[in-house]
Every structure is written in C-alpha cells, then in structure tokens.
Design a protein around this motif. Structure first.
Motif, PDB file in Angstrom:
ATOM      1  N   GLY A  36       0.816  -1.203   0.000  1.00  9.10           N
ATOM      2  CA  GLY A  36       0.000   0.000   0.000  1.00  9.10           C
ATOM      3  C   GLY A  36       0.848   1.250   0.000  1.00  9.10           C
ATOM      4  N   GLY A  38      -0.224   2.216  -3.247  1.00  8.26           N
ATOM      5  CA  GLY A  38      -0.410   2.075  -4.690  1.00  8.26           C
ATOM      6  C   GLY A  38      -0.744   0.676  -5.176  1.00  8.26           C
ATOM      7  N   LEU A  65       4.103   0.232   2.934  1.00 10.65           N
ATOM      8  CA  LEU A  65       5.494   0.681   2.891  1.00 10.65           C
ATOM      9  C   LEU A  65       5.533   2.060   2.253  1.00 10.65           C
ATOM     10  CD1 LEU A  65       7.305  -2.536   1.594  1.00 10.65           C
ATOM     11  CD2 LEU A  65       7.186  -1.714   3.939  1.00 10.65           C
ATOM     12  N   SER A  66       6.383   2.912   2.774  1.00 13.20           N
ATOM     13  CA  SER A  66       6.447   4.250   2.208  1.00 13.20           C
ATOM     14  C   SER A  66       7.896   4.699   2.059  1.00 13.20           C
ATOM     15  CB  SER A  66       5.664   5.207   3.109  1.00 13.20           C
ATOM     16  OG  SER A  66       5.612   6.448   2.477  1.00 13.20           O
ATOM     17  N   LEU A  67       8.228   5.148   0.866  1.00 12.86           N
ATOM     18  CA  LEU A  67       9.595   5.613   0.591  1.00 12.86           C
ATOM     19  C   LEU A  67       9.574   7.059   0.133  1.00 12.86           C
ATOM     20  CD1 LEU A  67      12.643   4.850   0.053  1.00 12.86           C
ATOM     21  CD2 LEU A  67      11.938   4.275  -2.251  1.00 12.86           C
ATOM     22  N   TYR A  68       8.492   7.407  -0.559  1.00 18.19           N
ATOM     23  CA  TYR A  68       8.416   8.748  -1.150  1.00 18.19           C
ATOM     24  C   TYR A  68       7.714   9.686  -0.182  1.00 18.19           C
ATOM     25  CZ  TYR A  68      10.292   6.772  -5.285  1.00 18.19           C
ATOM     26  OH  TYR A  68      11.146   6.162  -6.159  1.00 18.19           O
ATOM     27  N   GLU A 113       2.183  -0.754  -7.671  1.00 17.97           N
ATOM     28  CA  GLU A 113       1.853  -0.108  -8.947  1.00 17.97           C
ATOM     29  C   GLU A 113       3.103   0.197  -9.756  1.00 17.97           C
ATOM     30  OE1 GLU A 113       2.583   1.631  -6.426  1.00 17.97           O
ATOM     31  OE2 GLU A 113       2.126   3.768  -6.557  1.00 17.97           O
ATOM     32  N   ASP A 115       7.563  -0.083 -10.107  1.00 22.43           N
ATOM     33  CA  ASP A 115       8.925  -0.459  -9.722  1.00 22.43           C
ATOM     34  C   ASP A 115       9.809   0.659 -10.254  1.00 22.43           C
ATOM     35  OD1 ASP A 115      11.474  -1.493  -9.498  1.00 22.43           O
ATOM     36  OD2 ASP A 115      11.021  -3.405 -10.467  1.00 22.43           O
ATOM     37  N   ASP A 116      10.211   1.547  -9.373  1.00 26.30           N
ATOM     38  CA  ASP A 116      10.994   2.713  -9.784  1.00 26.30           C
ATOM     39  C   ASP A 116      12.469   2.444  -9.489  1.00 26.30           C
ATOM     40  OD1 ASP A 116      12.251   5.273  -9.855  1.00 26.30           O
ATOM     41  OD2 ASP A 116      10.324   6.256  -9.697  1.00 26.30           O
ATOM     42  N   THR A 117      12.919   2.774  -8.278  1.00 33.08           N
ATOM     43  CA  THR A 117      14.327   2.491  -7.923  1.00 33.08           C
ATOM     44  C   THR A 117      14.483   1.056  -7.421  1.00 33.08           C
ATOM     45  OG1 THR A 117      14.061   3.190  -5.623  1.00 33.08           O
ATOM     46  CG2 THR A 117      14.677   4.894  -7.208  1.00 33.08           C
ATOM     47  N   THR A 120      11.702  -0.345  -2.664  1.00 27.25           N
ATOM     48  CA  THR A 120      10.538  -0.849  -1.935  1.00 27.25           C
ATOM     49  C   THR A 120      10.369  -2.348  -2.160  1.00 27.25           C
ATOM     50  OG1 THR A 120       9.496   1.303  -2.226  1.00 27.25           O
ATOM     51  CG2 THR A 120       8.040  -0.536  -1.624  1.00 27.25           C
TER      52      THR A 120
HETATM   53  O1  LIG Z   1      10.806   1.434  -6.645  1.00 31.22           O
HETATM   54  P1  LIG Z   1      10.760   2.481  -5.584  1.00 31.22           P
HETATM   55  O2  LIG Z   1      11.676   3.633  -5.876  1.00 31.22           O
HETATM   56  O3  LIG Z   1      10.946   1.933  -4.217  1.00 31.22           O
HETATM   57  O4  LIG Z   1       9.331   3.159  -5.677  1.00 31.22           O
HETATM   58  C1  LIG Z   1       8.151   2.438  -5.723  1.00 31.22           C
HETATM   59  C2  LIG Z   1       7.300   2.717  -4.529  1.00 31.22           C
HETATM   60  O5  LIG Z   1       6.984   4.095  -4.470  1.00 31.22           O
HETATM   61  C3  LIG Z   1       5.600   4.262  -4.258  1.00 31.22           C
HETATM   62  O6  LIG Z   1       5.297   4.239  -2.920  1.00 31.22           O
HETATM   63  P2  LIG Z   1       5.186   5.523  -1.978  1.00 31.22           P
HETATM   64  O7  LIG Z   1       6.334   5.516  -1.017  1.00 31.22           O
HETATM   65  O8  LIG Z   1       5.033   6.747  -2.817  1.00 31.22           O
HETATM   66  O9  LIG Z   1       3.885   5.190  -1.158  1.00 31.22           O
HETATM   67  P3  LIG Z   1       2.371   5.119  -1.652  1.00 31.22           P
HETATM   68  O10 LIG Z   1       2.217   3.862  -2.462  1.00 31.22           O
HETATM   69  O11 LIG Z   1       1.617   5.053  -0.392  1.00 31.22           O
HETATM   70  O12 LIG Z   1       2.116   6.358  -2.466  1.00 31.22           O
HETATM   71  C4  LIG Z   1       5.014   3.056  -4.926  1.00 31.22           C
HETATM   72  O13 LIG Z   1       3.745   2.740  -4.409  1.00 31.22           O
HETATM   73  C5  LIG Z   1       6.005   1.969  -4.667  1.00 31.22           C
HETATM   74  O14 LIG Z   1       5.695   1.268  -3.492  1.00 31.22           O
END
Ligand SMILES: O=P(O)(O)OC[C@H]1O[C@H](OP(=O)(O)OP(=O)(O)O)[C@H](O)[C@@H]1O
Ligand SMILES: Nc1nc2[nH]cnc2c(=O)[nH]1
Length: 209
Positions: A36, A38, A65-68, A113, A115-117, A120
């Motif tokens: 969660g 996304g 999990l939250s990173l952003y 939703e 897979d960026d860096t 997470t």
């Molecule tokens: O590949 P990464 O760089 O780790 O980024 C991907 C993560 O970033 C977003 O989460 P976010 O921390 O924004 O939380 P949210 O889903 O509650 O918006 C998204 O939902 C992923 O979990």
C-alpha cells in the motif's frame, strides 16, 4: 523537466486484465500481498481476473510501505521526493494462525503499482522471506514458498534495489516497461476530470506524432 505519464482507471483495469493471462498460466498465485497504498487498487482488480470458476477468490493481504515523501519545494508546491528509508506503516499479523499458514509452501504474488528504484520491492521481498523462514521454523514445515511480483509499470533505469534472480527470471510481471518519467495514477488525482483530460491530450499528441 521530468515528463509525466497520466494513467487512467480504465488503463489500470486493462493492464491488470492483460497481465492476469501470463500470471495465471505461469504462476497461479495462492495469495496476493499488496504494497500500500499504490498496490491496493491493482491487486483488487487483478483478483477478479485471476478468479477461476469453482475456486474461491485469491486472498489479498496488505502491507504498508512508504519511501516517497511529500515535501514542499522552493516555490512552495508540494512535490514527491524519493526518501532514503523504507517506512513500514502496516505489516502482516504473524500471530494469526491462518496468516502464518498462508505463507508457507505457497505461491505469493507481491503487487505494487510501480517499480521505480526497486528499493521498496527489495525491502518487501527480503522482509517477507524472513517472515516465511520464521514461520517455517515455528511450524516445523519444510515446504518452499515462491514469491512473484506484479507491477503496472517498471521503469527501465538503473535500480538501487535488487531482487532474487529466480524472481526476475520468470516470476516478475510488469504490464508496461516505461522510461524514467513520473507516472500520475488516477487515485492520486485531486481533479479526476483534469487528470483524464491530460491523459487524453497526451494520447492525441502521440497519435499525431
Ligand atoms: O521502486 P521504488 O523507488 O521503491 O518506488 C516504488 C514505490 O513508491 C511508491 O510508494 P510511496 O512511497 O510513494 O507510497 P504510496 O504507495 O503510499 O504512495 C510506490 O507505491 C512503490 O511502493
Ligand atoms: N505516483 C508515482 N509514485 C511513484 N513512486 C515511485 N515512482 C513513482 C511514480 O513514477 N509515480
């Protein structure tokens, strides 16, 4: 300036629908763990397409999990910036017997939703593997748990996190691979009509190009 990619609810629905086909034929998950916030909507939509006649719905468990982080920039606009630490906002309740048994000897699909860096997803897989080992030791069972991953979008970029090879080679499904652009999901929109209009305008521009 970072390009923005606008994704509508219908896009999300269709991405889940088409992804369900290989996920079902190549993995057949017993359980989904949605990251969660996304991962919640894609997991729920995917569940409908993974449902087999005569079988119950695949359960969805949630982890948060939250990173952003939302930080104000110099112009006082709120922008999302990558943080350095993954924060657990919610986790599985391992004291619940049903949830413990669900982890061992199962095929578990982790859903997010984007897979960026990859920070997470790396964190999620590592921590869930630790949980599985703990539960396996506690229950004294030896069955293997397999993790798979589904994301709507994978960004084709240098990743900070890594995933086990058996996951990346055969149990990783990304509905779309995109560049390093900022993806705007519909559930984040304050004005959904404006969001959809932006998505339609981008589509029209692309078809003219
Ligand atoms: O590949 P990464 O760089 O780790 O980024 C991907 C993560 O970033 C977003 O989460 P976010 O921390 O924004 O939380 P949210 O889903 O509650 O918006 C998204 O939902 C992923 O979990
Ligand atoms: N909405 C959104 N969240 C993200 N988290 C990491 N990358 C992204 C992105 O491109 N869009």
């Amino acid at each position: 300036m970072v390009e923005k990619l606008y994704v509508t609810y219908n896009d999300v629905h269709k991405l889940c629908q088409e992804s369900a086909i290989p996920i079902l034929s190549e993995f057949k998950p017993d359980l989904m763990i949605a990251i969660g916030g996304g991962g919640y909507v894609p997991a729920r939509i995917l569940r409908s397409f993974l449902k087999q006649p005569g079988s119950p719905n695949i359960p969805i468990q949630a982890i948060g999990l939250s990173l952003y982080e939302q930080l104000p920039n110099a112009a006082d606009q709120v922008v999302e910036q990558v943080g350095h630490k993954v924060t657990r906002t919610q986790w599985l309740d391992l004291t619940a017997l049903g949830s413990m048994k669900n982890l061992v000897g199962k095929r578990i699909l982790i859903v997010d939703e984007v897979d960026d860096t990859r920070t997470t997803l790396e964190y999620a897989v590592k921590e869930l593997q630790k949980d599985v080992e703990e539960v396996r030791a506690k229950l004294g069972v030896d069955e293997k748990t397999e993790f798979g991953i589904f994301v709507l979008h994978n960004k084709d970029k240098q990743k900070r996190g890594t995933l086990p090879e058996d996951v990346t080679n055969g149990r990783y499904w990304a509905a779309r691979t995109v560049g390093d652009e900022w993806i705007c999901y519909p559930w984040e929109a304050i004005d959904i009509d404006e969001h959809d209009a932006n998505a339609a305008a981008a589509l029209a521009k692309k078809s003219q190009a």
